[in-house]
Design a protein around this motif. Structure first.
Motif, PDB file in Angstrom:
ATOM      1  N   LEU A  59       0.822  -1.218   0.000  1.00 36.91           N
ATOM      2  CA  LEU A  59       0.000   0.000   0.000  1.00 36.91           C
ATOM      3  C   LEU A  59       0.850   1.259   0.000  1.00 36.91           C
ATOM      4  O   LEU A  59       0.478   2.270  -0.611  1.00 36.91           O
ATOM      5  CB  LEU A  59      -0.921   0.014   1.218  1.00 36.91           C
ATOM      6  N   ALA A  60       1.973   1.215   0.687  1.00 42.07           N
ATOM      7  CA  ALA A  60       2.813   2.409   0.833  1.00 42.07           C
ATOM      8  C   ALA A  60       3.291   2.946  -0.506  1.00 42.07           C
ATOM      9  O   ALA A  60       3.689   4.109  -0.609  1.00 42.07           O
ATOM     10  CB  ALA A  60       4.006   2.104   1.734  1.00 42.07           C
ATOM     11  N   THR A  61       3.256   2.119  -1.554  1.00 46.68           N
ATOM     12  CA  THR A  61       3.674   2.558  -2.880  1.00 46.68           C
ATOM     13  C   THR A  61       2.542   3.210  -3.656  1.00 46.68           C
ATOM     14  O   THR A  61       2.768   3.686  -4.770  1.00 46.68           O
ATOM     15  CB  THR A  61       4.213   1.366  -3.701  1.00 46.68           C
ATOM     16  N   ARG A  62       1.330   3.237  -3.090  1.00 45.27           N
ATOM     17  CA  ARG A  62       0.152   3.709  -3.808  1.00 45.27           C
ATOM     18  C   ARG A  62      -0.252   5.100  -3.331  1.00 45.27           C
ATOM     19  O   ARG A  62      -0.425   5.328  -2.129  1.00 45.27           O
ATOM     20  CB  ARG A  62      -1.019   2.755  -3.571  1.00 45.27           C
ATOM     21  N   PRO A  63      -0.458   6.043  -4.236  1.00 42.17           N
ATOM     22  CA  PRO A  63      -0.969   7.356  -3.828  1.00 42.17           C
ATOM     23  C   PRO A  63      -2.328   7.219  -3.144  1.00 42.17           C
ATOM     24  O   PRO A  63      -3.163   6.400  -3.555  1.00 42.17           O
ATOM     25  CB  PRO A  63      -1.102   8.122  -5.153  1.00 42.17           C
ATOM     26  N   GLY A  64      -2.539   7.997  -2.093  1.00 44.55           N
ATOM     27  CA  GLY A  64      -3.824   7.998  -1.403  1.00 44.55           C
ATOM     28  C   GLY A  64      -4.040   6.839  -0.455  1.00 44.55           C
ATOM     29  O   GLY A  64      -5.164   6.604  -0.002  1.00 44.55           O
ATOM     30  N   HIS A  65      -2.960   6.125  -0.124  1.00 43.39           N
ATOM     31  CA  HIS A  65      -3.109   4.911   0.686  1.00 43.39           C
ATOM     32  C   HIS A  65      -3.341   5.171   2.167  1.00 43.39           C
ATOM     33  O   HIS A  65      -3.774   4.281   2.899  1.00 43.39           O
ATOM     34  CB  HIS A  65      -1.855   4.048   0.551  1.00 43.39           C
ATOM     35  N   GLN A  66      -3.067   6.393   2.645  1.00 40.61           N
ATOM     36  CA  GLN A  66      -2.962   6.617   4.085  1.00 40.61           C
ATOM     37  C   GLN A  66      -4.197   6.208   4.884  1.00 40.61           C
ATOM     38  O   GLN A  66      -4.079   5.559   5.924  1.00 40.61           O
ATOM     39  CB  GLN A  66      -2.616   8.081   4.372  1.00 40.61           C
ATOM     40  N   PRO A  67      -5.429   6.541   4.435  1.00 42.01           N
ATOM     41  CA  PRO A  67      -6.585   6.117   5.240  1.00 42.01           C
ATOM     42  C   PRO A  67      -6.682   4.600   5.405  1.00 42.01           C
ATOM     43  O   PRO A  67      -7.032   4.111   6.484  1.00 42.01           O
ATOM     44  CB  PRO A  67      -7.784   6.656   4.442  1.00 42.01           C
ATOM     45  N   VAL A  68      -6.360   3.863   4.360  1.00 44.49           N
ATOM     46  CA  VAL A  68      -6.430   2.399   4.438  1.00 44.49           C
ATOM     47  C   VAL A  68      -5.293   1.865   5.295  1.00 44.49           C
ATOM     48  O   VAL A  68      -5.499   0.994   6.159  1.00 44.49           O
ATOM     49  CB  VAL A  68      -6.399   1.775   3.027  1.00 44.49           C
ATOM     50  N   SER A  69      -4.098   2.388   5.112  1.00 47.49           N
ATOM     51  CA  SER A  69      -2.960   1.957   5.927  1.00 47.49           C
ATOM     52  C   SER A  69      -3.195   2.278   7.395  1.00 47.49           C
ATOM     53  O   SER A  69      -2.922   1.451   8.280  1.00 47.49           O
ATOM     54  CB  SER A  69      -1.675   2.639   5.442  1.00 47.49           C
ATOM     55  N   ASP A  70      -3.707   3.457   7.677  1.00 52.17           N
ATOM     56  CA  ASP A  70      -3.976   3.838   9.068  1.00 52.17           C
ATOM     57  C   ASP A  70      -5.000   2.900   9.701  1.00 52.17           C
ATOM     58  O   ASP A  70      -4.861   2.503  10.871  1.00 52.17           O
ATOM     59  CB  ASP A  70      -4.482   5.282   9.148  1.00 52.17           C
ATOM     60  N   ALA A  71      -6.031   2.551   8.950  1.00 52.68           N
ATOM     61  CA  ALA A  71      -7.065   1.663   9.481  1.00 52.68           C
ATOM     62  C   ALA A  71      -6.484   0.292   9.811  1.00 52.68           C
ATOM     63  O   ALA A  71      -6.798  -0.299  10.861  1.00 52.68           O
ATOM     64  CB  ALA A  71      -8.216   1.534   8.487  1.00 52.68           C
ATOM     65  N   LEU A  72      -5.633  -0.237   8.932  1.00 54.47           N
ATOM     66  CA  LEU A  72      -5.008  -1.530   9.202  1.00 54.47           C
ATOM     67  C   LEU A  72      -4.072  -1.442  10.409  1.00 54.47           C
ATOM     68  O   LEU A  72      -4.018  -2.373  11.231  1.00 54.47           O
ATOM     69  CB  LEU A  72      -4.247  -2.014   7.968  1.00 54.47           C
ATOM     70  N   GLN A  73      -3.348  -0.353  10.529  1.00 45.89           N
ATOM     71  CA  GLN A  73      -2.482  -0.180  11.700  1.00 45.89           C
ATOM     72  C   GLN A  73      -3.303  -0.120  12.979  1.00 45.89           C
ATOM     73  O   GLN A  73      -2.910  -0.663  14.021  1.00 45.89           O
ATOM     74  CB  GLN A  73      -1.642   1.095  11.549  1.00 45.89           C
ATOM     75  N   GLN A  74      -4.440   0.543  12.918  1.00 48.87           N
ATOM     76  CA  GLN A  74      -5.322   0.593  14.090  1.00 48.87           C
ATOM     77  C   GLN A  74      -5.829  -0.796  14.456  1.00 48.87           C
ATOM     78  O   GLN A  74      -5.956  -1.133  15.639  1.00 48.87           O
ATOM     79  CB  GLN A  74      -6.484   1.538  13.824  1.00 48.87           C
TER      80      GLN A  74
END
Length: 372
Positions: free
Chosen positions: A233-248
């Motif tokens: 995901l980190a390589t994809r623009p706009g990934h932050q909301p999805v990455s943050d949710a998975l981290q949570q």
């Protein structure tokens, strides 16, 4: 879009793969059916109806126990589209998103027509399954996105403001393409999500879910699968909301005993990233498959979607034999699901023996025609 060379399939590898394919598709359907009766009710209403512990067993929805919703229907058409893409490759045509779009249009037909049209042989066998013609509260976004023949794409998506979990909930089959590189699985999920839900969160959440299933189907642990997904995901623009949710979701595992309130907190407004994160959490913290599935449907969010997503993860992780037999016994459409799962596993492991540009099995082409 291209695929890498597939794995070498020995008999043991084929058996393991078939078990995971069956587990994934049955898991999606079982979780979907478990959550359907309480979809959108909220924790308080669920407890009032089913006791302080919430829903703990299959109860009726749509007039029967074990009834599935549009999430399962669309997941099955995803499988159908993937098999058809492989078969059509013999013709020199290779664009899986187009074959998936055609499959989703066949699903949309089931939501308009009373039953199958036996004259349309090009539709293949799945579209002739009468039980799939039941309309199970599909989101209007799905019907609008598939309301004409124009295919949404990442550059020109259908419903660009829609961020719901429906694309993720039909994306488990993409993760079963174990011969593909993860980034290709992610791209296919994004392109197919854009056909109905154009918001970047919906598309990237579908990609995250498909890639997590992909890692599980290849034998990774849940933790390792999520870490691989986060790296991609980190390589994809706009990934932050999805990455943050998975981290949570990963962080919530360390916060004590799982509760419906914690699941509801992860789901938030019920958009795709929260529902996928909740499914990952339920998969990680459940002491067994049954408890994970029950946790995934007792909350304030979309219970059917969360149950379907959790079931797909559990099935890919453990295979079919880990799913509760009593729930499988009353699952709507189980014979169809098993038949389709076995067809998919056979196509992906032995497709060259079924069809080629030079010669093909007539029975296989009748089931999965090249034309449409």
């Amino acid at each position: 879009m291209g695929a890498t060379a597939g794995p070498v399939w020995g008999r043991r590898e084929q058996q393991d793969f078939r078990s995971r394919v069956r587990g994934t598709l049955l898991g999606v359907a079982v979780g979907d059916a478990l959550g359907a009766p309480v979809d959108g009710m909220g924790v308080a209403a669920i407890r009032e109806a089913h006791g302080t512990d919430g829903l703990a067993d299959m109860v009726p929805a749509y007039g029967r126990r074990g009834a599935v919703t549009h999430h399962t229907q669309l997941t099955l058409f995803s499988v159908d589209g993937l098999i058809r893409a492989q078969v059509r490759r013999d013709t020199g045509a290779w664009h899986p998103p187009t074959d998936l779009h055609r499959a989703y249009l066949r699903w949309a037909t089931t939501q308009r027509d009373w039953g199958p049209d036996e004259r349309r042989k090009e539709d293949g066998w799945l579209a002739r399954e009468e039980w799939l013609y039941a309309r199970r509260d599909p989101a209007r976004t799905l019907l609008v996105g598939l309301g004409d023949d124009t295919m949404g794409t990442p550059d020109a998506p259908k419903n660009p403001g829609e961020a719901g979990p429906e694309p993720a909930a039909r994306s488990a089959p993409f993760g079963l393409l174990v011969g593909w590189e993860p980034q290709l699985v992610a791209q296919l999920a994004v392109e197919c999500a854009a056909q109905t839900h154009g918001h970047p969160v919906a598309c990237l959440a579908a990609a995250a879910y498909a890639v997590t299933v992909h890692a599980l189907a290849r034998g990774e642990s849940v933790d390792a699968a999520v870490q691989q997904t986060l790296a991609l995901l980190a390589t994809r623009p706009g990934h932050q909301p999805v990455s943050d949710a998975l981290q949570q979701a990963l962080g919530a595992v360390r916060q004590g005993m799982p509760t419906p309130e914690r699941v509801s907190g992860l789901i938030g407004a019920g958009t795709a990233e929260g529902v996928v994160a909740a499914a990952v959490y339920c998969t990680l913290v459940g002491q067994d498959v049954r408890r994970s599935l029950c946790l995934s449907v007792n909350h304030d969010g979309p219970s059917a979607a969360t149950g379907a997503l959790t079931g797909g993860l559990l099935g890919a992780l453990h295979g079919e034999t880990a799913l509760p037999p009593a729930w499988l016994a009353e699952l709507e459409g189980r014979p169809t699901i098993l038949e389709l799962a076995d067809d998919f596993a056979m196509e992906m492991t032995q497709g060259a023996a079924l069809h080629s540009p030079a010669a093909s099995s007539p029975a296989w082409l009748a089931r999965y025609p090249r034309g449409a």
